[in-house]
Motif scaffolding. Structure first.
Motif, PDB file in Angstrom:
ATOM      1  N   PHE A 179       0.720  -1.050   0.148  1.00  0.00           N
ATOM      2  CA  PHE A 179      -0.053  -0.061  -0.088  1.00  0.00           C
ATOM      3  C   PHE A 179       0.891   1.103  -0.110  1.00  0.00           C
ATOM      4  CE2 PHE A 179      -2.567   3.091   2.691  1.00  0.00           C
ATOM      5  CZ  PHE A 179      -3.476   3.385   1.553  1.00  0.00           C
ATOM      6  N   ALA A 180       1.876   1.141   0.645  1.00  0.00           N
ATOM      7  CA  ALA A 180       2.733   2.388   0.755  1.00  0.00           C
ATOM      8  C   ALA A 180       3.742   2.616  -0.442  1.00  0.00           C
ATOM      9  CB  ALA A 180       3.726   2.136   1.925  1.00  0.00           C
ATOM     10  N   ASN A 181       3.906   1.557  -1.010  1.00  0.00           N
ATOM     11  CA  ASN A 181       4.631   1.768  -2.304  1.00  0.00           C
ATOM     12  C   ASN A 181       3.600   1.820  -3.578  1.00  0.00           C
ATOM     13  OD1 ASN A 181       7.151   1.248  -0.998  1.00  0.00           O
ATOM     14  ND2 ASN A 181       6.951  -1.210  -1.387  1.00  0.00           N
ATOM     15  N   ASN A 182       2.594   1.588  -3.480  1.00  0.00           N
ATOM     16  CA  ASN A 182       1.690   1.602  -4.665  1.00  0.00           C
ATOM     17  C   ASN A 182       0.232   1.851  -4.232  1.00  0.00           C
ATOM     18  OD1 ASN A 182       1.090   2.093  -7.334  1.00  0.00           O
ATOM     19  ND2 ASN A 182       0.716  -0.310  -7.507  1.00  0.00           N
ATOM     20  N   SER A 183      -0.199   3.029  -3.705  1.00  0.00           N
ATOM     21  CA  SER A 183      -1.429   3.234  -3.130  1.00  0.00           C
ATOM     22  C   SER A 183      -2.389   3.757  -4.380  1.00  0.00           C
ATOM     23  CB  SER A 183      -1.369   4.378  -2.030  1.00  0.00           C
ATOM     24  OG  SER A 183      -1.064   5.550  -2.610  1.00  0.00           O
ATOM     25  N   GLU A 184      -2.007   4.035  -5.559  1.00  0.00           N
ATOM     26  CA  GLU A 184      -2.687   4.533  -6.519  1.00  0.00           C
ATOM     27  C   GLU A 184      -3.586   5.529  -6.295  1.00  0.00           C
ATOM     28  OE1 GLU A 184      -4.047   1.396  -9.271  1.00  0.00           O
ATOM     29  OE2 GLU A 184      -3.199  -0.170  -8.381  1.00  0.00           O
ATOM     30  N   GLY A 185      -3.268   6.250  -5.486  1.00  0.00           N
ATOM     31  CA  GLY A 185      -4.042   7.543  -5.129  1.00  0.00           C
ATOM     32  C   GLY A 185      -4.853   7.373  -3.876  1.00  0.00           C
ATOM     33  N   PHE A 186      -4.975   6.273  -3.286  1.00  0.00           N
ATOM     34  CA  PHE A 186      -6.054   5.838  -2.296  1.00  0.00           C
ATOM     35  C   PHE A 186      -5.110   6.192  -0.879  1.00  0.00           C
ATOM     36  CE2 PHE A 186      -7.747   3.175  -5.604  1.00  0.00           C
ATOM     37  CZ  PHE A 186      -9.015   3.617  -5.512  1.00  0.00           C
ATOM     38  N   THR A 187      -6.103   6.854  -0.216  1.00  0.00           N
ATOM     39  CA  THR A 187      -5.577   7.371   1.064  1.00  0.00           C
ATOM     40  C   THR A 187      -5.943   6.135   2.257  1.00  0.00           C
ATOM     41  OG1 THR A 187      -7.460   8.806   1.680  1.00  0.00           O
ATOM     42  CG2 THR A 187      -5.367   9.729   0.797  1.00  0.00           C
ATOM     43  N   ASP A 188      -6.924   5.578   1.975  1.00  0.00           N
ATOM     44  CA  ASP A 188      -7.590   4.462   2.925  1.00  0.00           C
ATOM     45  C   ASP A 188      -7.284   2.964   2.369  1.00  0.00           C
ATOM     46  OD1 ASP A 188      -9.674   3.756   5.296  1.00  0.00           O
ATOM     47  OD2 ASP A 188      -9.957   2.669   3.541  1.00  0.00           O
ATOM     48  N   ILE A 189      -6.472   2.327   3.204  1.00  0.00           N
ATOM     49  CA  ILE A 189      -6.055   0.801   2.819  1.00  0.00           C
ATOM     50  C   ILE A 189      -7.250   0.119   2.401  1.00  0.00           C
ATOM     51  CG2 ILE A 189      -6.078  -0.328   5.085  1.00  0.00           C
ATOM     52  CD1 ILE A 189      -3.455  -1.340   3.837  1.00  0.00           C
ATOM     53  N   GLY A 190      -8.649   0.366   3.146  1.00  0.00           N
ATOM     54  CA  GLY A 190      -9.634  -0.351   2.714  1.00  0.00           C
ATOM     55  C   GLY A 190     -10.089  -0.110   1.244  1.00  0.00           C
ATOM     56  N   ASP A 191     -10.065   0.979   0.799  1.00  0.00           N
ATOM     57  CA  ASP A 191     -10.580   1.557  -0.370  1.00  0.00           C
ATOM     58  C   ASP A 191      -9.735   0.792  -1.481  1.00  0.00           C
ATOM     59  OD1 ASP A 191     -12.797   3.018   0.536  1.00  0.00           O
ATOM     60  OD2 ASP A 191     -11.644   4.760   0.654  1.00  0.00           O
ATOM     61  N   TRP A 192      -8.354   1.001  -1.105  1.00  0.00           N
ATOM     62  CA  TRP A 192      -7.289   0.275  -1.871  1.00  0.00           C
ATOM     63  C   TRP A 192      -7.554  -1.259  -2.172  1.00  0.00           C
ATOM     64  CZ3 TRP A 192      -3.221  -2.990  -0.257  1.00  0.00           C
ATOM     65  CH2 TRP A 192      -2.062  -3.070  -1.260  1.00  0.00           C
ATOM     66  N   ARG A 193      -7.679  -1.889  -0.986  1.00  0.00           N
ATOM     67  CA  ARG A 193      -8.149  -3.193  -1.322  1.00  0.00           C
ATOM     68  C   ARG A 193      -9.241  -3.700  -2.051  1.00  0.00           C
ATOM     69  NH1 ARG A 193      -6.902  -4.544   5.142  1.00  0.00           N
ATOM     70  NH2 ARG A 193      -4.681  -4.836   5.047  1.00  0.00           N
ATOM     71  N   ARG A 194     -10.427  -2.874  -2.067  1.00  0.00           N
ATOM     72  CA  ARG A 194     -11.539  -3.093  -2.496  1.00  0.00           C
ATOM     73  C   ARG A 194     -11.221  -2.632  -4.179  1.00  0.00           C
ATOM     74  NH1 ARG A 194     -14.144  -1.522   2.047  1.00  0.00           N
ATOM     75  NH2 ARG A 194     -13.611   0.566   1.828  1.00  0.00           N
ATOM     76  N   HIS A 195     -10.380  -1.675  -4.376  1.00  0.00           N
ATOM     77  CA  HIS A 195     -10.048  -1.203  -5.641  1.00  0.00           C
ATOM     78  C   HIS A 195      -9.229  -2.402  -6.325  1.00  0.00           C
ATOM     79  CE1 HIS A 195      -8.759   0.881  -9.378  1.00  0.00           C
ATOM     80  NE2 HIS A 195      -7.423   0.766  -8.781  1.00  0.00           N
ATOM     81  N   ASN A 196      -8.502  -3.131  -5.707  1.00  0.00           N
ATOM     82  CA  ASN A 196      -7.600  -4.362  -6.132  1.00  0.00           C
ATOM     83  C   ASN A 196      -8.548  -5.580  -6.665  1.00  0.00           C
ATOM     84  OD1 ASN A 196      -5.292  -2.954  -5.606  1.00  0.00           O
ATOM     85  ND2 ASN A 196      -5.118  -3.974  -3.646  1.00  0.00           N
ATOM     86  N   VAL A 197      -9.506  -5.708  -5.759  1.00  0.00           N
ATOM     87  CA  VAL A 197     -10.500  -6.832  -6.002  1.00  0.00           C
ATOM     88  C   VAL A 197     -11.461  -6.481  -7.222  1.00  0.00           C
ATOM     89  CG1 VAL A 197     -12.342  -8.554  -5.146  1.00  0.00           C
ATOM     90  CG2 VAL A 197     -10.293  -7.867  -3.754  1.00  0.00           C
ATOM     91  N   ASP A 198     -11.793  -5.308  -7.264  1.00  0.00           N
ATOM     92  CA  ASP A 198     -12.527  -4.677  -8.166  1.00  0.00           C
ATOM     93  C   ASP A 198     -11.863  -4.911  -9.720  1.00  0.00           C
ATOM     94  OD1 ASP A 198     -14.675  -3.818  -6.803  1.00  0.00           O
ATOM     95  OD2 ASP A 198     -13.850  -1.770  -6.719  1.00  0.00           O
ATOM     96  N   LEU A 199     -10.651  -4.490  -9.652  1.00  0.00           N
ATOM     97  CA  LEU A 199      -9.808  -4.775 -11.016  1.00  0.00           C
ATOM     98  C   LEU A 199      -9.866  -6.011 -11.346  1.00  0.00           C
ATOM     99  CD1 LEU A 199      -6.875  -2.256 -10.051  1.00  0.00           C
ATOM    100  CD2 LEU A 199      -8.720  -1.905 -11.825  1.00  0.00           C
ATOM    101  N   PHE A 200      -9.637  -6.894 -10.431  1.00  0.00           N
ATOM    102  CA  PHE A 200      -9.525  -8.339 -10.926  1.00  0.00           C
ATOM    103  C   PHE A 200     -11.121  -8.811 -11.319  1.00  0.00           C
ATOM    104  CE2 PHE A 200     -11.015 -12.565  -9.329  1.00  0.00           C
ATOM    105  CZ  PHE A 200     -10.336 -13.512 -10.228  1.00  0.00           C
ATOM    106  N   VAL A 201     -12.231  -8.561 -10.568  1.00  0.00           N
ATOM    107  CA  VAL A 201     -13.560  -8.986 -11.064  1.00  0.00           C
ATOM    108  C   VAL A 201     -13.881  -8.369 -12.314  1.00  0.00           C
ATOM    109  CG1 VAL A 201     -15.948  -9.152 -10.592  1.00  0.00           C
ATOM    110  CG2 VAL A 201     -14.277  -9.205  -8.745  1.00  0.00           C
ATOM    111  N   GLU A 202     -13.402  -7.175 -12.810  1.00  0.00           N
ATOM    112  CA  GLU A 202     -13.784  -6.639 -14.030  1.00  0.00           C
ATOM    113  C   GLU A 202     -13.090  -7.324 -15.086  1.00  0.00           C
ATOM    114  OE1 GLU A 202     -13.817  -2.310 -16.210  1.00  0.00           O
ATOM    115  OE2 GLU A 202     -12.438  -2.693 -14.426  1.00  0.00           O
TER     116      GLU A 202
END
Length: 489
Positions: A207-230
């Motif tokens: 998360f620290a190395n590649n947060s992709e603009g997210f400040t909340d780690i939960g939002d970042w994790r959801r984004h990771n799963v969203d990318l996969f499902v899509e």
């Protein structure tokens, strides 16, 4: 007892059986057959085939029309794969081929289709090793790329934050869909791991190395799963547009105390603990069906079945919605009748998936008997998926009867089709009594759903008259206009 009460009781006795007998013409009637529980380990090829044949036969008698078969429990395969090793849960040793050799997925597809059932290949995307003590083979992803995995409470998982893992899983999925005639690609509720108190997911550095603009780690994790499902949905539909993508999430999306749109529950949440934003996937059209796992009983304090089936019916509206049912818990609380009544009340719920198949096969508490004699007594077509294809095939041709060795056989010719969208794959045969109105919405009039272009008619008293109606179905079970024939014999 006054006259009014007597009349009410009389009407209930008369009309309740009719209400129970009325069935949806289109309904997904599925069952999960899992391998991760080890039910196949130690069985020979012949024994496993006999076990599965028996299960399929019993489920067919129960009215089941779809099997969800676990083929990739932990980045290993119950099918022949050049990408992943043979499963530990098949042979007891990861990477060891079954002997005598066979391909369980290919075999199951043939056996399910022979019985008129769909076969959905069930994969666990991120799980690379359970807590079960066994060695990973040299060709396993954990052995080849340990840097792409992390450990969590005895589990080994592919790191959802890494694009190379998304690409890898989608390559595995493409391989399955390309080489096997599956009807669906299915995932259950294992995205980020179920939380264990006091143990953090070890992805803070990612998360620290590649947060992709997210400040909340939960939002970042959801984004990771969203990318996969899509990406997975695109992979499946770009490979074979007719293969349906199904996801079976944990039964609570969010609790009302965390979200004004949440359910009146107080359990673990998909959104907050598993980082699975199911309603976003529904909105984006990344699923063709959703099967929330409502494994609780009606009246459960933290997760009331009644509350949840209404919540999912109201909130998951852009895809086909089926309900995951725990057979054993339903029987334990004697709630099969009440739950089936709740199903009929919903305007968007059009299917059930049984957890798990063996419980229904073993007829725990008479659950299977009630399916075959009541709730699933008549055959059912699959729910429509118009976003994939809505065009119906043409009508069957040359409908007639012929006599074969003293028996009447109904025969017809397949309509022509240009491609998969309108090529006939199955046929529905209805039977109506003399003078009866033709109503193909009445499931009780379905005699058979078959891939053959003929049907041997049952023996009847001399000079019996019926009207037989035959329609064609394409891959997505769009139904043609009717062709009818009056039959006297």
């Amino acid at each position: 007892m006054n006259n009014l009460l007597k009349r009410i009781l009389f009407l209930l006795l008369v009309f309740l059986p009719l209400a129970v007998a009325a069935q949806q013409k289109r309904q997904f009637r599925g069952a999960w057959i899992q391998s991760v529980n080890g039910q196949f380990m130690g069985l020979s090829t012949q024994q496993m085939q006999q076990t599965l044949s028996y299960q399929l036969d019993e489920l067919q008698k129960d009215g089941c029309n779809a099997i969800i078969f676990q083929v990739r429990p932990e980045c290993d395969a119950l099918y022949e794969s050049k990408l992943e090793p043979w499963s530990y849960y098949l042979t007891g040793e990861q990477g060891k081929a079954p002997s005598p050799y066979w391909d369980p997925l290919a075999w199951m597809i043939t056996e399910c289709h022979k019985r008129g059932m769909e076969l959905h290949a069930w994969i666990n995307p991120y799980r690379a090793k359970t807590k079960t003590a066994h060695k990973n083979s040299a060709g396993h992803i954990v052995s080849r790329h340990p840097e792409r995995c992390f450990e969590y409470d005895g589990l080994t998982l592919l790191n959802p934050a890494l694009k190379e893992n998304r690409d890898y899983i989608c390559a595995v999925v493409m391989d399955i869909v390309e080489r096997y005639d599956v009807d669906g690609l299915h995932m259950d509720d294992y995205f980020y791991p179920y939380p264990t108190a006091g143990i953090e997911i070890p992805d803070a550095e990612d998360f620290a190395n590649n947060s992709e603009g997210f400040t909340d780690i939960g939002d970042w994790r959801r984004h990771n799963v969203d990318l996969f499902v899509e990406q997975l949905a695109e992979t499946v539909h770009n490979t074979k547009p007719w293969v349906k993508v199904g996801i079976s999430p944990f039964g609570i999306y969010r609790n009302l105390k965390n979200d004004p749109k949440g359910s009146r529950t107080s359990g673990l949440q998909n959104y907050d603990q598993l980082y699975a934003d199911i309603l976003l996937w529904d909105k984006k059209g990344w699923m063709d069906y959703c099967v929330p796992q409502l494994y609780w009983e009606i009246g459960h304090k933290a997760a009331d079945y009644d509350e949840l089936i209404h919540w999912w019916n109201a909130n998951c509206r852009n895809t086909n919605l089926y309900i995951g049912e725990d057979v054993e818990r339903t029987v334990k609380y004697d709630q099969q009748t009440r739950k089936m009544a709740l199903h009929r009340e919903q305007d968007h719920v059009n299917g059930i998936v049984l957890w798990y198949a063996k419980a229904a096969v073993d007829n725990v508490g008479g659950y299977g008997t009630r399916l075959r004699t009541d709730y699933w007594r008549y055959p059912a077509l699959q729910p429509l998926t118009p976003w994939i294809d809505h065009r119906a095939p043409g009508k069957v041709k040359k409908l007639k009867t012929i006599e074969v060795e003293g028996r009447q056989v109904l025969c017809w010719t397949a309509p022509k089709g240009k491609d998969w969208t309108d090529m006939p794959t199955k046929y529905v045969i209805y039977r109506f009594d003399k003078g009866e109105r033709i109503d193909t919405d009445n499931a009780s009039k379905i005699v058979a759903i078959t891939s053959d272009t003929h049907l041997e008619l049952p023996e009847q008293p001399h000079k019996t008259r019926h009207t037989y109606v035959v329609t064609a179905l394409d891959r997505m079970q769009n139904e043609s206009k009717v062709r009818k024939l009056k039959v006297k014999y």
